[in-house]
Design a protein around this motif. Structure first.
Motif, PDB file in Angstrom:
ATOM      1  N   THR A   2       0.831  -1.194   0.000  1.00 30.70           N
ATOM      2  CA  THR A   2       0.000   0.000   0.000  1.00 30.70           C
ATOM      3  C   THR A   2       0.875   1.258   0.000  1.00 30.70           C
ATOM      4  N   ASP A   3       0.252   2.369  -0.322  1.00 34.95           N
ATOM      5  CA  ASP A   3       0.971   3.639  -0.211  1.00 34.95           C
ATOM      6  C   ASP A   3       1.184   3.960   1.265  1.00 34.95           C
ATOM      7  N   PRO A   4       2.311   4.583   1.621  1.00 31.99           N
ATOM      8  CA  PRO A   4       2.536   4.958   3.019  1.00 31.99           C
ATOM      9  C   PRO A   4       1.460   5.930   3.501  1.00 31.99           C
ATOM     10  N   VAL A  59       3.233  -5.394  21.880  1.00 36.98           N
ATOM     11  CA  VAL A  59       2.123  -5.137  20.976  1.00 36.98           C
ATOM     12  C   VAL A  59       2.403  -3.828  20.249  1.00 36.98           C
ATOM     13  N   MET A  60       2.038  -3.776  18.966  1.00 33.01           N
ATOM     14  CA  MET A  60       2.238  -2.586  18.143  1.00 33.01           C
ATOM     15  C   MET A  60       0.884  -2.140  17.621  1.00 33.01           C
ATOM     16  N   GLU A  61       0.585  -0.863  17.772  1.00 27.85           N
ATOM     17  CA  GLU A  61      -0.680  -0.302  17.308  1.00 27.85           C
ATOM     18  C   GLU A  61      -0.403   0.808  16.306  1.00 27.85           C
ATOM     19  N   LEU A  62      -1.034   0.725  15.140  1.00 33.82           N
ATOM     20  CA  LEU A  62      -1.040   1.820  14.180  1.00 33.82           C
ATOM     21  C   LEU A  62      -2.383   2.523  14.315  1.00 33.82           C
ATOM     22  N   ILE A  63      -2.348   3.778  14.724  1.00 35.26           N
ATOM     23  CA  ILE A  63      -3.558   4.528  15.049  1.00 35.26           C
ATOM     24  C   ILE A  63      -3.786   5.600  13.991  1.00 35.26           C
ATOM     25  N   ASP A  64      -5.042   5.753  13.593  1.00 38.65           N
ATOM     26  CA  ASP A  64      -5.414   6.758  12.595  1.00 38.65           C
ATOM     27  C   ASP A  64      -4.868   8.125  13.005  1.00 38.65           C
ATOM     28  N   GLY A 106       4.544   8.876  12.066  1.00 37.09           N
ATOM     29  CA  GLY A 106       5.241   8.789  10.791  1.00 37.09           C
ATOM     30  C   GLY A 106       4.439   8.027   9.765  1.00 37.09           C
ATOM     31  N   TYR A 107       5.099   7.731   8.667  1.00 35.66           N
ATOM     32  CA  TYR A 107       4.442   7.063   7.545  1.00 35.66           C
ATOM     33  C   TYR A 107       4.756   5.574   7.555  1.00 35.66           C
ATOM     34  N   VAL A 108       3.704   4.781   7.426  1.00 34.84           N
ATOM     35  CA  VAL A 108       3.844   3.328   7.448  1.00 34.84           C
ATOM     36  C   VAL A 108       3.036   2.746   6.292  1.00 34.84           C
ATOM     37  N   ALA A 109       3.609   1.763   5.619  1.00 36.06           N
ATOM     38  CA  ALA A 109       2.918   1.042   4.544  1.00 36.06           C
ATOM     39  C   ALA A 109       2.712  -0.403   4.962  1.00 36.06           C
ATOM     40  N   VAL A 110       1.763  -1.072   4.323  1.00 39.07           N
ATOM     41  CA  VAL A 110       1.476  -2.485   4.599  1.00 39.07           C
ATOM     42  C   VAL A 110       1.760  -3.285   3.329  1.00 39.07           C
ATOM     43  N   ASP A 111       2.583  -4.337   3.443  1.00 41.26           N
ATOM     44  CA  ASP A 111       2.906  -5.136   2.265  1.00 41.26           C
ATOM     45  C   ASP A 111       1.867  -6.239   2.048  1.00 41.26           C
ATOM     46  N   ARG A 112       2.047  -7.031   1.015  1.00 45.20           N
ATOM     47  CA  ARG A 112       1.049  -8.044   0.656  1.00 45.20           C
ATOM     48  C   ARG A 112       0.973  -9.191   1.649  1.00 45.20           C
ATOM     49  N   HIS A 113       1.957  -9.267   2.569  1.00 51.64           N
ATOM     50  CA  HIS A 113       1.919 -10.282   3.628  1.00 51.64           C
ATOM     51  C   HIS A 113       1.396  -9.685   4.935  1.00 51.64           C
ATOM     52  N   ASP A 114       0.780  -8.513   4.843  1.00 47.84           N
ATOM     53  CA  ASP A 114       0.264  -7.792   6.004  1.00 47.84           C
ATOM     54  C   ASP A 114       1.373  -7.371   6.970  1.00 47.84           C
ATOM     55  N   GLY A 115       2.571  -7.256   6.446  1.00 51.15           N
ATOM     56  CA  GLY A 115       3.674  -6.747   7.262  1.00 51.15           C
ATOM     57  C   GLY A 115       3.732  -5.225   7.174  1.00 51.15           C
ATOM     58  N   TRP A 116       4.228  -4.601   8.224  1.00 56.22           N
ATOM     59  CA  TRP A 116       4.331  -3.146   8.283  1.00 56.22           C
ATOM     60  C   TRP A 116       5.753  -2.717   7.970  1.00 56.22           C
ATOM     61  N   VAL A 117       5.898  -1.729   7.104  1.00 55.70           N
ATOM     62  CA  VAL A 117       7.222  -1.257   6.722  1.00 55.70           C
ATOM     63  C   VAL A 117       7.247   0.269   6.758  1.00 55.70           C
ATOM     64  N   GLY A 118       8.409   0.798   7.106  1.00 57.46           N
ATOM     65  CA  GLY A 118       8.578   2.257   7.143  1.00 57.46           C
ATOM     66  C   GLY A 118       9.708   2.636   8.080  1.00 57.46           C
ATOM     67  N   CYS A 125      10.778   1.400  16.943  1.00 54.04           N
ATOM     68  CA  CYS A 125      11.224   0.121  17.520  1.00 54.04           C
ATOM     69  C   CYS A 125      12.605   0.256  18.162  1.00 54.04           C
ATOM     70  N   ARG A 126      13.486   1.068  17.551  1.00 53.25           N
ATOM     71  CA  ARG A 126      14.800   1.294  18.156  1.00 53.25           C
ATOM     72  C   ARG A 126      14.658   1.986  19.514  1.00 53.25           C
ATOM     73  N   LEU A 127      13.730   2.934  19.625  1.00 54.20           N
ATOM     74  CA  LEU A 127      13.508   3.616  20.897  1.00 54.20           C
ATOM     75  C   LEU A 127      12.990   2.641  21.949  1.00 54.20           C
ATOM     76  N   LEU A 128      12.089   1.757  21.554  1.00 62.44           N
ATOM     77  CA  LEU A 128      11.529   0.787  22.500  1.00 62.44           C
ATOM     78  C   LEU A 128      12.608  -0.132  23.047  1.00 62.44           C
ATOM     79  N   ASP A 129      13.605  -0.427  22.231  1.00 59.84           N
ATOM     80  CA  ASP A 129      14.661  -1.363  22.635  1.00 59.84           C
ATOM     81  C   ASP A 129      15.876  -0.661  23.221  1.00 59.84           C
ATOM     82  N   ALA A 130      15.829   0.656  23.381  1.00 61.81           N
ATOM     83  CA  ALA A 130      16.998   1.416  23.833  1.00 61.81           C
ATOM     84  C   ALA A 130      17.370   1.067  25.267  1.00 61.81           C
ATOM     85  N   ALA A 131      18.677   1.033  25.529  1.00 57.84           N
ATOM     86  CA  ALA A 131      19.176   0.747  26.875  1.00 57.84           C
ATOM     87  C   ALA A 131      18.695   1.792  27.871  1.00 57.84           C
TER      88      ALA A 131
END
Length: 292
Positions: A2-4, A59-64, A106-118, A125-131
């Motif tokens: 999909t478009d981002p 858990v990851m939520e993409l909110i309108d 930010g901008y997120v797109a969904v691929d044909r496998h329902d994966g999220w990319v952007g 995700c880097r912030l969530l995993d930060a020391a």
């Protein structure tokens, strides 16, 4: 693919999830879902305005993008800690749940496998995993540590909306494989953290080199200091009668002092600033000991 599309990104992760057995992990996942759903319901964000991805211990939520971020932040800052206290009060020690959270945009797109990319999602995700965020949660008594991205801070938090106190967020720099990331941590910055951004805990939202109370567009004036510490004003020596003001004084008793090839003689007062070069004589041009 999909478009981002512009989205608000919410990430919540369970601390020390892999240290639990299967039964405890299943219980913690139920609690994670309950806490997330209640927080979003409190913020007025129903299921039609969000997409969820399950990541096991998080858990990851993409909110309108039209959903109010201020309401989401209020629910996270007040409702989530209260929920965690209620859950942990009745749970055994092995079933205690503590969460790290990130809110980004930010901008997120969904691929044909329902994966999220952007790239914006990757940064979240880097912030969530930060020391730093992990260290902050270890030091918290309320079982929850929240970090927001720079764009969320700039667009929402810094305006000090009701229930979202800007003074409680502190600027930090997080190292990641994508390079340094700027973020804003709610609550105290862990002392000695490798990701600590200078004295950000004391500066609040002021960047390095910014003048207190300024907008960040101008540098702060440089501090004057000597090898023995900061400069302190002191009164002029008694010999300088009628000196214009207290401050540093060059006191010469006898002899001459050279300035770029010239000399200073006689009683000199009120000389400050500037630069002296060449053959400059301050005082009489006659021979010493003779009156002009």
């Amino acid at each position: 693919m999909t478009d981002p599309v512009s989205r608000t990104i919410l990430l919540l992760d369970i601390e020390r999830f892999s240290d639990r057995d299967d039964v405890e992990q299943a219980y913690l996942r139920r609690m994670l879902y309950d806490v997330t759903d209640r927080a979003l319901e409190t913020a007025g964000i129903d299921e039609t305005l969000r997409m969820r991805a399950d990541r096991g211990d998080s858990v990851m939520e993409l909110i309108d993008a039209n959903a109010p971020v201020t309401a989401l932040l209020r629910a996270l800052l007040t409702g989530v800690p209260a929920q965690l206290r209620a859950v942990n009060r009745m749970a055994s020690r092995s079933a205690q749940i503590r969460l790290r959270g990130v809110v980004a945009a930010g901008y997120v797109a969904v691929d044909r496998h329902d994966g999220w990319v952007g790239s914006d999602l990757n940064h979240a995700c880097r912030l969530l995993d930060a020391a730093l965020l992990r260290a902050a949660l270890r030091e918290r008594a309320d079982d929850f540590a929240l970090c927001v991205s720079d764009s969320v801070y700039t667009g929402v938090v810094r305006h000090d909306h009701a229930g979202v106190p800007a003074a409680e967020f502190h600027r930090v720099t997080v190292d990641s494989k994508n390079g340094p990331l700027t973020a804003w941590l709610h609550g105290p910055v862990p002392a000695g953290s490798p990701d600590r951004s200078g004295d950000c805990q004391d500066r609040g939202d002021r960047g390095a080199g910014e003048a207190p109370g300024g907008s960040g567009d101008r540098p702060a004036p440089a501090a004057s200091a000597s090898e023995d510490g900061p400069h302190q004003s002191r009164p002029a020596p008694a010999g300088h009668r009628g000196a214009p003001a207290p401050g540093p004084v060059l006191d010469v008793s006898g002899g001459t002092v050279s300035f770029g090839g010239g000399y200073v003689a006689g009683d000199q007062h009120g000389v400050s600033g500037g630069r002296v070069t060449g053959d400059v004589v301050l005082g009489s041009k006659t021979e010493r000991g003779e009156r002009p």
